[in-house]
Design an enzyme around this catalytic site. Structure first.
Site, PDB file in Angstrom:
ATOM      1  N   ASN A   7     -22.253 -18.009  12.223  1.00 15.81           N
ATOM      2  CA  ASN A   7     -21.244 -19.148  12.508  1.00 15.81           C
ATOM      3  C   ASN A   7     -20.506 -18.867  13.688  1.00 15.81           C
ATOM      4  O   ASN A   7     -20.039 -18.001  14.182  1.00 15.81           O
ATOM      5  CB  ASN A   7     -20.126 -18.680  11.267  1.00 15.81           C
ATOM      6  CG  ASN A   7     -19.121 -19.896  11.316  1.00 15.81           C
ATOM      7  OD1 ASN A   7     -19.076 -20.827  12.110  1.00 15.81           O
ATOM      8  ND2 ASN A   7     -18.357 -19.969  10.240  1.00 15.81           N
ATOM      9  N   LYS A  14     -18.949 -15.571  14.084  1.00 13.71           N
ATOM     10  CA  LYS A  14     -18.774 -14.767  12.780  1.00 13.71           C
ATOM     11  C   LYS A  14     -20.322 -14.463  12.328  1.00 13.71           C
ATOM     12  O   LYS A  14     -20.901 -15.543  12.103  1.00 13.71           O
ATOM     13  CB  LYS A  14     -17.959 -15.498  11.993  1.00 13.71           C
ATOM     14  CG  LYS A  14     -16.542 -15.597  12.346  1.00 13.71           C
ATOM     15  CD  LYS A  14     -15.546 -16.235  11.383  1.00 13.71           C
ATOM     16  CE  LYS A  14     -14.589 -17.276  11.790  1.00 13.71           C
ATOM     17  NZ  LYS A  14     -14.039 -18.259  10.825  1.00 13.71           N
ATOM     18  N   ARG A  92     -24.480 -21.886  10.214  1.00 19.03           N
ATOM     19  CA  ARG A  92     -23.627 -23.085  10.036  1.00 19.03           C
ATOM     20  C   ARG A  92     -23.307 -23.975  11.298  1.00 19.03           C
ATOM     21  O   ARG A  92     -23.396 -23.427  12.583  1.00 19.03           O
ATOM     22  CB  ARG A  92     -22.214 -22.247   9.999  1.00 19.03           C
ATOM     23  CG  ARG A  92     -21.167 -23.605   9.837  1.00 19.03           C
ATOM     24  CD  ARG A  92     -19.772 -23.189  10.261  1.00 19.03           C
ATOM     25  NE  ARG A  92     -18.753 -24.138  10.091  1.00 19.03           N
ATOM     26  CZ  ARG A  92     -17.630 -24.286  10.810  1.00 19.03           C
ATOM     27  NH1 ARG A  92     -17.440 -23.316  11.850  1.00 19.03           N
ATOM     28  NH2 ARG A  92     -16.794 -25.323  10.757  1.00 19.03           N
ATOM     29  N   HIS A 181     -16.057 -29.707   6.505  1.00 15.49           N
ATOM     30  CA  HIS A 181     -15.925 -28.832   5.418  1.00 15.49           C
ATOM     31  C   HIS A 181     -16.647 -29.038   3.931  1.00 15.49           C
ATOM     32  O   HIS A 181     -16.309 -28.957   2.991  1.00 15.49           O
ATOM     33  CB  HIS A 181     -14.425 -28.784   4.684  1.00 15.49           C
ATOM     34  CG  HIS A 181     -13.360 -28.269   5.759  1.00 15.49           C
ATOM     35  ND1 HIS A 181     -12.099 -29.027   5.903  1.00 15.49           N
ATOM     36  CD2 HIS A 181     -13.395 -27.246   6.439  1.00 15.49           C
ATOM     37  CE1 HIS A 181     -11.307 -28.462   6.758  1.00 15.49           C
ATOM     38  NE2 HIS A 181     -12.082 -27.263   7.108  1.00 15.49           N
ATOM     39  N   GLY A 211      -6.632 -25.029   4.450  1.00 11.57           N
ATOM     40  CA  GLY A 211      -6.781 -23.984   5.166  1.00 11.57           C
ATOM     41  C   GLY A 211      -5.853 -24.285   6.220  1.00 11.57           C
ATOM     42  O   GLY A 211      -4.966 -24.837   6.463  1.00 11.57           O
ATOM     43  N   ARG A 242      -3.353 -29.077  14.392  1.00 12.76           N
ATOM     44  CA  ARG A 242      -3.847 -30.491  14.639  1.00 12.76           C
ATOM     45  C   ARG A 242      -2.720 -31.288  13.955  1.00 12.76           C
ATOM     46  O   ARG A 242      -2.386 -31.066  12.888  1.00 12.76           O
ATOM     47  CB  ARG A 242      -5.243 -30.687  14.130  1.00 12.76           C
ATOM     48  CG  ARG A 242      -6.270 -29.646  14.540  1.00 12.76           C
ATOM     49  CD  ARG A 242      -7.607 -30.264  14.114  1.00 12.76           C
ATOM     50  NE  ARG A 242      -8.635 -29.323  14.508  1.00 12.76           N
ATOM     51  CZ  ARG A 242      -9.352 -28.568  13.546  1.00 12.76           C
ATOM     52  NH1 ARG A 242      -9.218 -28.724  12.088  1.00 12.76           N
ATOM     53  NH2 ARG A 242     -10.447 -27.908  13.653  1.00 12.76           N
ATOM     54  N   GLY A 332      -7.128 -20.934   2.190  1.00  6.85           N
ATOM     55  CA  GLY A 332      -6.074 -20.330   2.165  1.00  6.85           C
ATOM     56  C   GLY A 332      -4.750 -20.734   1.566  1.00  6.85           C
ATOM     57  O   GLY A 332      -4.334 -19.857   0.717  1.00  6.85           O
ATOM     58  N   GLY A 334      -4.406 -23.540  -0.395  1.00  8.67           N
ATOM     59  CA  GLY A 334      -4.558 -24.105  -1.609  1.00  8.67           C
ATOM     60  C   GLY A 334      -4.874 -22.889  -2.542  1.00  8.67           C
ATOM     61  O   GLY A 334      -4.470 -23.088  -3.949  1.00  8.67           O
ATOM     62  N   GLU A 388     -17.260 -20.018   2.401  1.00  8.39           N
ATOM     63  CA  GLU A 388     -17.929 -20.661   3.004  1.00  8.39           C
ATOM     64  C   GLU A 388     -19.238 -19.897   3.412  1.00  8.39           C
ATOM     65  O   GLU A 388     -20.388 -20.364   3.301  1.00  8.39           O
ATOM     66  CB  GLU A 388     -17.539 -21.625   4.095  1.00  8.39           C
ATOM     67  CG  GLU A 388     -16.633 -22.502   3.596  1.00  8.39           C
ATOM     68  CD  GLU A 388     -16.056 -23.366   4.718  1.00  8.39           C
ATOM     69  OE1 GLU A 388     -15.028 -22.991   5.272  1.00  8.39           O
ATOM     70  OE2 GLU A 388     -16.311 -24.565   5.076  1.00  8.39           O
TER      71      GLU A 388
HETATM   72  P1  ADP Z   1      -9.430 -20.820   8.157  1.00  5.68           P
HETATM   73  O1  ADP Z   1     -10.603 -20.132   7.281  1.00  5.68           O
HETATM   74  O2  ADP Z   1      -9.608 -22.319   8.521  1.00  5.68           O
HETATM   75  O3  ADP Z   1      -8.826 -20.168   9.011  1.00  5.68           O
HETATM   76  P2  ADP Z   1      -7.832 -20.086   5.755  1.00  5.68           P
HETATM   77  O4  ADP Z   1      -8.693 -20.999   4.716  1.00  5.68           O
HETATM   78  O5  ADP Z   1      -8.136 -18.663   5.778  1.00  5.68           O
HETATM   79  O6  ADP Z   1      -8.271 -21.038   7.010  1.00  5.68           O
HETATM   80  O7  ADP Z   1      -6.386 -20.561   5.362  1.00  5.68           O
HETATM   81  C1  ADP Z   1      -5.380 -20.108   6.494  1.00  5.68           C
HETATM   82  C2  ADP Z   1      -3.991 -20.578   6.034  1.00  5.68           C
HETATM   83  O8  ADP Z   1      -3.861 -20.203   4.421  1.00  5.68           O
HETATM   84  C3  ADP Z   1      -2.737 -20.178   6.977  1.00  5.68           C
HETATM   85  O9  ADP Z   1      -1.988 -21.205   7.193  1.00  5.68           O
HETATM   86  C4  ADP Z   1      -2.075 -19.036   5.907  1.00  5.68           C
HETATM   87  O10 ADP Z   1      -1.038 -18.831   6.215  1.00  5.68           O
HETATM   88  C5  ADP Z   1      -2.456 -19.622   4.671  1.00  5.68           C
HETATM   89  N1  ADP Z   1      -2.201 -18.586   3.592  1.00  5.68           N
HETATM   90  C6  ADP Z   1      -2.864 -17.604   3.260  1.00  5.68           C
HETATM   91  N2  ADP Z   1      -2.137 -17.080   2.286  1.00  5.68           N
HETATM   92  C7  ADP Z   1      -1.133 -17.808   1.933  1.00  5.68           C
HETATM   93  C8  ADP Z   1       0.060 -17.492   0.870  1.00  5.68           C
HETATM   94  N3  ADP Z   1       0.311 -16.616   0.248  1.00  5.68           N
HETATM   95  N4  ADP Z   1       1.075 -18.285   0.989  1.00  5.68           N
HETATM   96  C9  ADP Z   1       1.127 -19.475   1.910  1.00  5.68           C
HETATM   97  N5  ADP Z   1       0.072 -19.723   2.814  1.00  5.68           N
HETATM   98  C10 ADP Z   1      -1.085 -18.798   2.686  1.00  5.68           C
END
Ligand code: ADP
Length: 406
Positions: A7, A14, A92, A181, A211, A242, A332, A334, A388
């Site tokens: 990726n 990654k 990816r 996504h 995320g 963003r 993250g 969700g 992913e």
């Molecule tokens: P990416 O892979 O795009 O970096 P992720 O899917 O890992 O993103 O999501 C990252 C986001 O999820 C961040 O904003 C992080 O703060 C949030 N996050 C992770 N755990 C929690 C939690 N317990 N409560 C609130 N937000 C969270």
């Protein structure tokens, strides 16, 4: 099958080595600030190897990938002894333009088309293509697969993907909605169908990838019919850094008054806006939630705006589909934030999306795909783990074994 997932980003790389039969990740590496003097790389064999760090100052992305391969065979604890052990490589690719509606094997026919998509994702596609070229040279017998962020959304009808601009911009520059996504939305919708024991072909599902980047997708009959990300990932929801959708006139207004260059404005919209821009403290939802609890009003406003944007998108897709059976939350925020889920669905119960407080709050189930709506909620709500890299590995294995991945 042993698949190396690659990726490549604008300044990151990654990699993950995945055993697809047991769905196990055997190695993870992350290189950051590639090309800069303080670039570093970490590599860890899983499940319990020690994470090692390496300085890779000034190294190009293909050289960085070469280093990952070298370490994978030379470091003690590696699950492979030779690069010949790799069955396939899954790449990816951010943009597949209008050429690709599914993952493909990379060969002399598809690679030139992949290269044609570089203009649509100038920061991300070229480094990925550089890695593909290097691997084709180094391991010519090992099959490579391209998995595109955009492919799943190629099923959108023209009324959803066209922007109301003069037609010549679509014809000249291919400006249209592509979405992103895609692997995550496709998987999330399928998991909802699995958990409801239903055929996805007869379902309407709204998938929410929340995320640090975020997008929502309307999936009807297993196909994306609309999504919030657009020509680029800047469109749609407010995100970590963003802005998401805004009045386009704001862009020219701010540029004119602040005398900004295109690159400066691009940076503001992509890196300094969203949750970071409003809260003024962090782009990370965990930090912002904590600050809001402590009474920080800007952090609270950022959360209120985020929830508002998600509710608006879910509501608009509900209106668009002929029927909605399920909403899925993934990534993250969700997956992990029961508080945000509660806020989002508090405003949507009147549409038949009714959260079960106990199921939603149950932390013991984090990491497991699960239902979080009440038993008789007309529309079911699910939480699904986004992985992913695993999706890319599985598409790669399926294609290499001659299966269809659509
Ligand atoms: P990416 O892979 O795009 O970096 P992720 O899917 O890992 O993103 O999501 C990252 C986001 O999820 C961040 O904003 C992080 O703060 C949030 N996050 C992770 N755990 C929690 C939690 N317990 N409560 C609130 N937000 C969270």
């Amino acid at each position: 099958m042993l698949v190396l997932v690659v990726n490549a980003g604008s300044s990151t790389l990654k990699c993950q080595l995945i055993e697809t039969d047991g769905k196990k990740s055997l190695m993870k590496s992350l290189a950051e600030k590639i090309g800069q003097s303080d670039a570093t790389m970490s590599l860890q064999f899983l499940p319990d190897g020690q994470k090692k760090r390496y300085a890779i100052g000034g190294v190009s992305i293909d050289r960085c990938l070469e280093k990952v391969l070298e370490l994978m065979v030379s470091e003690p604890g590696s699950p492979i002894s030779s690069l010949e052990d790799l069955d396939a490589i899954g790449n990816r690719i951010v943009s597949g333009g209008e050429y690709f509606d599914r993952s493909v094997i990379i060969d002399d026919e598809t690679f030139p088309l992949i290269r044609k998509c570089e203009a649509l994702a100038p920061l991300h596609n070229p480094p990925a293509d550089t890695c593909i070229k290097m691997m084709r040279r180094m391991l010519p017998e090992t099959p490579q697969v391209a998995v595109f962020d955009t492919a799943f959304h190629q099923s959108m009808p023209a009324k959803a993907f066209m922007y109301p601009l003069p037609m010549k911009y679509y014809e000249k520059y291919h400006i249209r909605r592509y979405g992103a996504h895609g692997t995550s939305h496709r998987y999330a919708a399928q998991r909802a169908a699995d958990m409801m024991h239903r055929n996805i072909k007869h379902m309407g599902v709204i998938t929410c990838h929340l995320g640090s980047g975020g997008s929502i997708c309307a999936v009807e009959g297993g196909k994306s019919i609309d999504t919030t990300m657009g020509f680029t990932p800047l469109d749609g929801l407010m995100m970590g850094t963003r802005s998401g959708s805004l009045d386009p006139a704001i862009v020219t207004y701010v540029m004119r008054h602040e005398r900004l260059t295109y690159d400066e404005m691009d940076r503001i919209l992509n890196k300094q806006s969203g949750i970071l821009g409003i809260s003024g403290t962090s782009a990370d939802m965990r930090d912002v939630t904590e600050a809001a609890h402590a009474g920080d009003e800007r952090a609270q406003l950022a959360i209120d705006m985020y929830v508002h944007a998600v509710q608006k998108a879910i509501g608009s897709y509900y209106a668009l589909m002929t029927h909605t059976d399920a909403v899925v939350l993934t990534a993250g925020i969700g997956e992990n934030s029961a508080e945000l889920r509660e806020r989002i669905f508090a405003g949507l119960a009147h549409m038949g999306m009714i959260l079960d407080k106990e199921r939603n709050d149950f932390t013991g189930a984090i990491g497991e795909d699960r239902i979080v709506s009440i038993d008789d909620s007309p529309i079911k709500i699910f939480v699904v783990t986004a992985d992913e890299e695993m999706r890319i590995a599985r598409d790669t294995a399926a294609l290499v074994m001659g299966e269809d991945v659509h």
